[in-house]
Scaffold this motif. Structure first.
Motif, PDB file in Angstrom:
ATOM      1  N   LYS A 229      31.805  31.501  62.888  1.00  0.00           N
ATOM      2  CA  LYS A 229      33.230  31.165  62.876  1.00  0.00           C
ATOM      3  C   LYS A 229      33.675  30.667  64.253  1.00  0.00           C
ATOM      4  O   LYS A 229      33.343  31.257  65.273  1.00  0.00           O
ATOM      5  CB  LYS A 229      34.060  32.380  62.472  1.00  0.00           C
ATOM      6  CG  LYS A 229      34.041  32.677  60.994  1.00  0.00           C
ATOM      7  CD  LYS A 229      34.891  33.897  60.656  1.00  0.00           C
ATOM      8  CE  LYS A 229      34.850  34.193  59.164  1.00  0.00           C
ATOM      9  NZ  LYS A 229      35.603  35.427  58.824  1.00  0.00           N
TER      10      LYS A 229
ATOM     11  N   LEU B  97      27.693  19.719  58.032  1.00  0.00           N
ATOM     12  CA  LEU B  97      27.888  20.919  58.844  1.00  0.00           C
ATOM     13  C   LEU B  97      27.830  20.502  60.304  1.00  0.00           C
ATOM     14  O   LEU B  97      26.769  20.117  60.800  1.00  0.00           O
ATOM     15  CB  LEU B  97      26.817  21.970  58.554  1.00  0.00           C
ATOM     16  CG  LEU B  97      27.022  23.306  59.267  1.00  0.00           C
ATOM     17  CD1 LEU B  97      28.246  24.027  58.704  1.00  0.00           C
ATOM     18  CD2 LEU B  97      25.783  24.198  59.132  1.00  0.00           C
TER      19      LEU B  97
ATOM     20  N   THR C 132      37.142  26.851  52.451  1.00  0.00           N
ATOM     21  CA  THR C 132      35.923  27.096  53.212  1.00  0.00           C
ATOM     22  C   THR C 132      35.708  28.586  53.460  1.00  0.00           C
ATOM     23  O   THR C 132      36.650  29.388  53.483  1.00  0.00           O
ATOM     24  CB  THR C 132      35.968  26.369  54.558  1.00  0.00           C
ATOM     25  OG1 THR C 132      37.119  26.804  55.293  1.00  0.00           O
ATOM     26  CG2 THR C 132      36.036  24.865  54.364  1.00  0.00           C
ATOM     27  N   ASN C 133      34.443  28.916  53.659  1.00  0.00           N
ATOM     28  CA  ASN C 133      34.056  30.293  53.950  1.00  0.00           C
ATOM     29  C   ASN C 133      32.919  30.232  54.962  1.00  0.00           C
ATOM     30  O   ASN C 133      32.001  29.417  54.811  1.00  0.00           O
ATOM     31  CB  ASN C 133      33.592  30.994  52.673  1.00  0.00           C
ATOM     32  CG  ASN C 133      33.302  32.457  52.892  1.00  0.00           C
ATOM     33  OD1 ASN C 133      33.996  33.130  53.649  1.00  0.00           O
ATOM     34  ND2 ASN C 133      32.273  32.966  52.233  1.00  0.00           N
ATOM     35  N   TYR C 134      33.001  31.064  56.005  1.00  0.00           N
ATOM     36  CA  TYR C 134      32.004  31.035  57.071  1.00  0.00           C
ATOM     37  C   TYR C 134      31.435  32.436  57.316  1.00  0.00           C
ATOM     38  O   TYR C 134      32.147  33.442  57.201  1.00  0.00           O
ATOM     39  CB  TYR C 134      32.622  30.539  58.380  1.00  0.00           C
ATOM     40  CG  TYR C 134      33.090  29.114  58.364  1.00  0.00           C
ATOM     41  CD1 TYR C 134      34.403  28.793  58.042  1.00  0.00           C
ATOM     42  CD2 TYR C 134      32.212  28.069  58.679  1.00  0.00           C
ATOM     43  CE1 TYR C 134      34.839  27.470  58.026  1.00  0.00           C
ATOM     44  CE2 TYR C 134      32.637  26.759  58.669  1.00  0.00           C
ATOM     45  CZ  TYR C 134      33.951  26.467  58.343  1.00  0.00           C
ATOM     46  OH  TYR C 134      34.371  25.151  58.327  1.00  0.00           O
TER      47      TYR C 134
ATOM     48  N   PHE D  31      31.143  26.420  63.976  1.00  0.00           N
ATOM     49  CA  PHE D  31      30.656  25.512  62.938  1.00  0.00           C
ATOM     50  C   PHE D  31      31.824  25.069  62.062  1.00  0.00           C
ATOM     51  O   PHE D  31      32.755  25.842  61.807  1.00  0.00           O
ATOM     52  CB  PHE D  31      29.621  26.200  62.055  1.00  0.00           C
ATOM     53  CG  PHE D  31      28.301  26.501  62.720  1.00  0.00           C
ATOM     54  CD1 PHE D  31      28.124  26.371  64.102  1.00  0.00           C
ATOM     55  CD2 PHE D  31      27.222  26.912  61.957  1.00  0.00           C
ATOM     56  CE1 PHE D  31      26.909  26.653  64.702  1.00  0.00           C
ATOM     57  CE2 PHE D  31      26.001  27.197  62.534  1.00  0.00           C
ATOM     58  CZ  PHE D  31      25.842  27.074  63.903  1.00  0.00           C
ATOM     59  N   THR D  32      31.719  23.842  61.552  1.00  0.00           N
ATOM     60  CA  THR D  32      32.716  23.315  60.627  1.00  0.00           C
ATOM     61  C   THR D  32      32.013  22.641  59.454  1.00  0.00           C
ATOM     62  O   THR D  32      31.194  21.739  59.657  1.00  0.00           O
ATOM     63  CB  THR D  32      33.633  22.300  61.320  1.00  0.00           C
ATOM     64  OG1 THR D  32      34.272  22.907  62.453  1.00  0.00           O
ATOM     65  CG2 THR D  32      34.706  21.804  60.349  1.00  0.00           C
ATOM     66  N   ILE D  33      32.345  23.089  58.253  1.00  0.00           N
ATOM     67  CA  ILE D  33      31.786  22.464  57.048  1.00  0.00           C
ATOM     68  C   ILE D  33      32.821  21.513  56.467  1.00  0.00           C
ATOM     69  O   ILE D  33      34.028  21.784  56.516  1.00  0.00           O
ATOM     70  CB  ILE D  33      31.359  23.527  56.010  1.00  0.00           C
ATOM     71  CG1 ILE D  33      30.586  22.878  54.868  1.00  0.00           C
ATOM     72  CG2 ILE D  33      32.555  24.328  55.502  1.00  0.00           C
ATOM     73  CD1 ILE D  33      29.924  23.884  53.927  1.00  0.00           C
TER      74      ILE D  33
ATOM     75  N   VAL E  65      25.680  30.471  55.643  1.00  0.00           N
ATOM     76  CA  VAL E  65      26.291  29.994  56.884  1.00  0.00           C
ATOM     77  C   VAL E  65      27.723  29.554  56.618  1.00  0.00           C
ATOM     78  O   VAL E  65      28.657  30.008  57.282  1.00  0.00           O
ATOM     79  CB  VAL E  65      25.493  28.821  57.471  1.00  0.00           C
ATOM     80  CG1 VAL E  65      26.191  28.260  58.713  1.00  0.00           C
ATOM     81  CG2 VAL E  65      24.073  29.263  57.812  1.00  0.00           C
ATOM     82  N   ALA E  66      27.900  28.670  55.639  1.00  0.00           N
ATOM     83  CA  ALA E  66      29.232  28.171  55.311  1.00  0.00           C
ATOM     84  C   ALA E  66      29.211  27.564  53.919  1.00  0.00           C
ATOM     85  O   ALA E  66      28.196  26.992  53.507  1.00  0.00           O
ATOM     86  CB  ALA E  66      29.682  27.113  56.323  1.00  0.00           C
TER      87      ALA E  66
END
Length: 114
Positions: free
Chosen positions: A63, A79, A56-58, A66-68, A47-48
């Motif tokens: 995209k 998350l 970060t990678n999503y 979501f925000t990690i 997911v992330a």
């Protein structure tokens, strides 16, 4: 190494949830940490992720929604999930990796349904 995830639950489509994961037993600062999920009948998917330096990678499917993030002082990764969709339903697993060593948490259920 232990990973304890929390924050899952039942939410309506369009709603939000915030997952948290506390990692112990490792030098948290040096770990890549992230979230994976597994829906019913599906394979576990990324997911992330967030690196030790904050990169970060999503997954394409999350995209913009979501925000990690991570808090190294609290050995925690978060998350934030907005605009949730039914297809986001699944068990969400916290993951950490440092070099060739990786560990999984037990997972927390996220259900998006009206």
């Amino acid at each position: 190494v232990q990973l304890q995830a929390s924050g899952g639950g039942l939410v309506q489509p369009g709603g939000s949830l915030r997952l948290s994961c506390v990692v112990s037993g490792t030098m948290f600062n040096y770990n890549v940490v992230g979230w994976y999920r597994q829906g019913e009948g599906n394979q576990r998917e990324m997911v992330a992720t967030i690196s030790s330096g904050g990169s970060t990678n999503y997954a394409d499917s999350v995209k913009g929604r979501f925000t990690i993030s991570r808090d190294n002082a609290k050995n925690s990764v978060f998350l934030l999930m907005n605009s949730l969709k039914p297809e986001d339903t699944g068990v969400y697993y916290c993951y950490r990796r440092w070099g060739s060593s990786g560990s999984w948490g037990k997972g927390t259920q996220v259900t998006v349904s009206s």
